[in-house]
Motif scaffolding. Sequence first.
Motif, PDB file in Angstrom:
ATOM      1  N   TYR A 118       0.853  -1.185   0.000  1.00 32.23           N
ATOM      2  CA  TYR A 118       0.000   0.000   0.000  1.00 32.23           C
ATOM      3  C   TYR A 118       0.887   1.233   0.000  1.00 32.23           C
ATOM      4  CZ  TYR A 118      -3.367  -3.398   1.782  1.00 32.23           C
ATOM      5  OH  TYR A 118      -4.154  -4.492   1.946  1.00 32.23           O
ATOM      6  N   PRO A 119       0.575   2.228  -0.822  1.00 37.16           N
ATOM      7  CA  PRO A 119       1.326   3.475  -0.709  1.00 37.16           C
ATOM      8  C   PRO A 119       1.022   4.110   0.643  1.00 37.16           C
ATOM      9  CG  PRO A 119      -0.365   3.630  -2.433  1.00 37.16           C
ATOM     10  CD  PRO A 119      -0.449   2.273  -1.837  1.00 37.16           C
ATOM     11  N   PHE A 120       2.034   4.645   1.309  1.00 36.10           N
ATOM     12  CA  PHE A 120       1.802   5.195   2.640  1.00 36.10           C
ATOM     13  C   PHE A 120       2.288   6.629   2.794  1.00 36.10           C
ATOM     14  CE2 PHE A 120       5.964   3.325   2.779  1.00 36.10           C
ATOM     15  CZ  PHE A 120       6.706   4.194   3.545  1.00 36.10           C
ATOM     16  N   CYS A 121       3.044   7.152   1.835  1.00 37.28           N
ATOM     17  CA  CYS A 121       3.499   8.538   1.952  1.00 37.28           C
ATOM     18  C   CYS A 121       4.068   8.980   0.617  1.00 37.28           C
ATOM     19  CB  CYS A 121       4.554   8.679   3.039  1.00 37.28           C
ATOM     20  SG  CYS A 121       6.129   7.930   2.611  1.00 37.28           S
ATOM     21  N   TRP A 122       4.203  10.281   0.472  1.00 44.04           N
ATOM     22  CA  TRP A 122       4.870  10.803  -0.718  1.00 44.04           C
ATOM     23  C   TRP A 122       6.368  10.617  -0.594  1.00 44.04           C
ATOM     24  CZ3 TRP A 122       2.890  11.990  -5.216  1.00 44.04           C
ATOM     25  CH2 TRP A 122       1.563  12.352  -5.299  1.00 44.04           C
ATOM     26  N   GLY A 123       6.873  10.711   0.594  1.00 45.92           N
ATOM     27  CA  GLY A 123       8.306  10.595   0.801  1.00 45.92           C
ATOM     28  C   GLY A 123       9.013  11.910   0.555  1.00 45.92           C
ATOM     29  N   ALA A 124      10.288  11.935   0.844  1.00 43.38           N
ATOM     30  CA  ALA A 124      11.081  13.145   0.704  1.00 43.38           C
ATOM     31  C   ALA A 124      12.107  12.974  -0.409  1.00 43.38           C
ATOM     32  CB  ALA A 124      11.773  13.441   2.036  1.00 43.38           C
ATOM     33  N   TYR A 125      11.743  12.250  -1.430  1.00 43.85           N
ATOM     34  CA  TYR A 125      12.663  11.978  -2.519  1.00 43.85           C
ATOM     35  C   TYR A 125      12.583  13.068  -3.562  1.00 43.85           C
ATOM     36  CZ  TYR A 125      12.544   7.473  -0.331  1.00 43.85           C
ATOM     37  OH  TYR A 125      12.614   6.474   0.582  1.00 43.85           O
ATOM     38  N   GLY A 126      13.716  13.442  -4.091  1.00 47.08           N
ATOM     39  CA  GLY A 126      13.735  14.399  -5.181  1.00 47.08           C
ATOM     40  C   GLY A 126      13.238  13.732  -6.453  1.00 47.08           C
ATOM     41  N   ILE A 127      12.607  14.503  -7.296  1.00 45.76           N
ATOM     42  CA  ILE A 127      12.132  13.993  -8.576  1.00 45.76           C
ATOM     43  C   ILE A 127      12.902  14.736  -9.660  1.00 45.76           C
ATOM     44  CG2 ILE A 127      10.145  13.794 -10.119  1.00 45.76           C
ATOM     45  CD1 ILE A 127       8.383  13.801  -7.589  1.00 45.76           C
ATOM     46  N   THR A 128      13.544  13.995 -10.531  1.00 44.47           N
ATOM     47  CA  THR A 128      14.272  14.620 -11.625  1.00 44.47           C
ATOM     48  C   THR A 128      13.574  14.290 -12.929  1.00 44.47           C
ATOM     49  OG1 THR A 128      15.731  12.711 -11.860  1.00 44.47           O
ATOM     50  CG2 THR A 128      16.478  14.480 -10.413  1.00 44.47           C
ATOM     51  N   TYR A 129      13.813  15.098 -13.912  1.00 39.31           N
ATOM     52  CA  TYR A 129      13.195  14.874 -15.217  1.00 39.31           C
ATOM     53  C   TYR A 129      14.159  15.327 -16.301  1.00 39.31           C
ATOM     54  CZ  TYR A 129      12.136  19.881 -15.144  1.00 39.31           C
ATOM     55  OH  TYR A 129      12.242  21.232 -15.083  1.00 39.31           O
ATOM     56  N   ASN A 130      13.927  14.826 -17.501  1.00 39.53           N
ATOM     57  CA  ASN A 130      14.744  15.178 -18.652  1.00 39.53           C
ATOM     58  C   ASN A 130      14.179  16.461 -19.245  1.00 39.53           C
ATOM     59  OD1 ASN A 130      16.005  15.434 -21.119  1.00 39.53           O
ATOM     60  ND2 ASN A 130      15.923  13.246 -21.591  1.00 39.53           N
ATOM     61  N   ALA A 131      14.860  17.583 -19.044  1.00 36.52           N
ATOM     62  CA  ALA A 131      14.374  18.886 -19.498  1.00 36.52           C
ATOM     63  C   ALA A 131      14.291  18.969 -21.022  1.00 36.52           C
ATOM     64  CB  ALA A 131      15.260  19.996 -18.954  1.00 36.52           C
ATOM     65  N   ALA A 132      14.988  18.098 -21.727  1.00 38.51           N
ATOM     66  CA  ALA A 132      14.910  18.094 -23.189  1.00 38.51           C
ATOM     67  C   ALA A 132      13.614  17.445 -23.668  1.00 38.51           C
ATOM     68  CB  ALA A 132      16.113  17.365 -23.773  1.00 38.51           C
ATOM     69  N   VAL A 133      12.938  16.702 -22.785  1.00 38.22           N
ATOM     70  CA  VAL A 133      11.720  15.979 -23.159  1.00 38.22           C
ATOM     71  C   VAL A 133      10.478  16.575 -22.500  1.00 38.22           C
ATOM     72  CG1 VAL A 133      10.566  13.727 -23.071  1.00 38.22           C
ATOM     73  CG2 VAL A 133      13.028  13.850 -23.494  1.00 38.22           C
ATOM     74  N   VAL A 134      10.599  16.972 -21.243  1.00 40.64           N
ATOM     75  CA  VAL A 134       9.452  17.470 -20.486  1.00 40.64           C
ATOM     76  C   VAL A 134       9.467  19.000 -20.482  1.00 40.64           C
ATOM     77  CG1 VAL A 134       8.249  17.423 -18.264  1.00 40.64           C
ATOM     78  CG2 VAL A 134       9.549  15.421 -19.023  1.00 40.64           C
ATOM     79  N   ALA A 135       8.403  19.582 -20.994  1.00 44.21           N
ATOM     80  CA  ALA A 135       8.305  21.046 -21.046  1.00 44.21           C
ATOM     81  C   ALA A 135       8.213  21.620 -19.637  1.00 44.21           C
ATOM     82  CB  ALA A 135       7.077  21.443 -21.858  1.00 44.21           C
ATOM     83  N   PRO A 136       8.862  22.762 -19.384  1.00 45.69           N
ATOM     84  CA  PRO A 136       8.847  23.353 -18.045  1.00 45.69           C
ATOM     85  C   PRO A 136       7.442  23.563 -17.477  1.00 45.69           C
ATOM     86  CG  PRO A 136      10.410  24.503 -19.445  1.00 45.69           C
ATOM     87  CD  PRO A 136       9.658  23.542 -20.323  1.00 45.69           C
ATOM     88  N   GLU A 137       6.483  23.929 -18.316  1.00 47.49           N
ATOM     89  CA  GLU A 137       5.121  24.152 -17.811  1.00 47.49           C
ATOM     90  C   GLU A 137       4.455  22.862 -17.334  1.00 47.49           C
ATOM     91  OE1 GLU A 137       4.967  23.972 -22.325  1.00 47.49           O
ATOM     92  OE2 GLU A 137       6.184  25.055 -20.878  1.00 47.49           O
ATOM     93  N   LYS A 138       4.991  21.705 -17.709  1.00 50.26           N
ATOM     94  CA  LYS A 138       4.441  20.415 -17.265  1.00 50.26           C
ATOM     95  C   LYS A 138       4.983  20.008 -15.885  1.00 50.26           C
ATOM     96  CE  LYS A 138       2.378  18.370 -20.940  1.00 50.26           C
ATOM     97  NZ  LYS A 138       1.277  17.456 -20.920  1.00 50.26           N
TER      98      LYS A 138
END
Length: 151
Positions: A118-138
Amino acid sequence: MPFIRPAWAQTQTVRALMWEAYVLPDVVSKFEEENNVKFVATFFDGNSEAYNKLRVGGAKEFDLVQADGFWPQLYFRDGLIRSVDYAHVPSAANYLPEFHAEKFKVLTNPASGSKIGYPFCWGAYGITYNAAVVAPEKTGTIECMFDPALS
């Protein structure tokens, strides 16, 4: 002759293998009082330590186990945890839509489709993304994590 206390009179114990930071004394006290149980936590400093505790026989020692990332999949594959049924946890109906059983595949066994946690928390993990693929407004919300176009 010694007095033997009947099993039904004994307070049940819920044993957990978990991160220490998630033990909230007020929540634990309320849980124990409302359910007439004793909550006993064993802590670990990292997922590999928890995995090793389970592998050396701890799987029979704990009722609940916390894990993150790929660890629940590994625990399940190695027979250290069993599948779960969301129907037995009424509060699962209150999960955000992204965490509903049919959508949240992180805690699903790919081979059988059974839920393994069962999911129990969001956690304190950083989320990274590929800026060449994901638009900043997303990236203003976590919605992009659940966008099939970005999978």
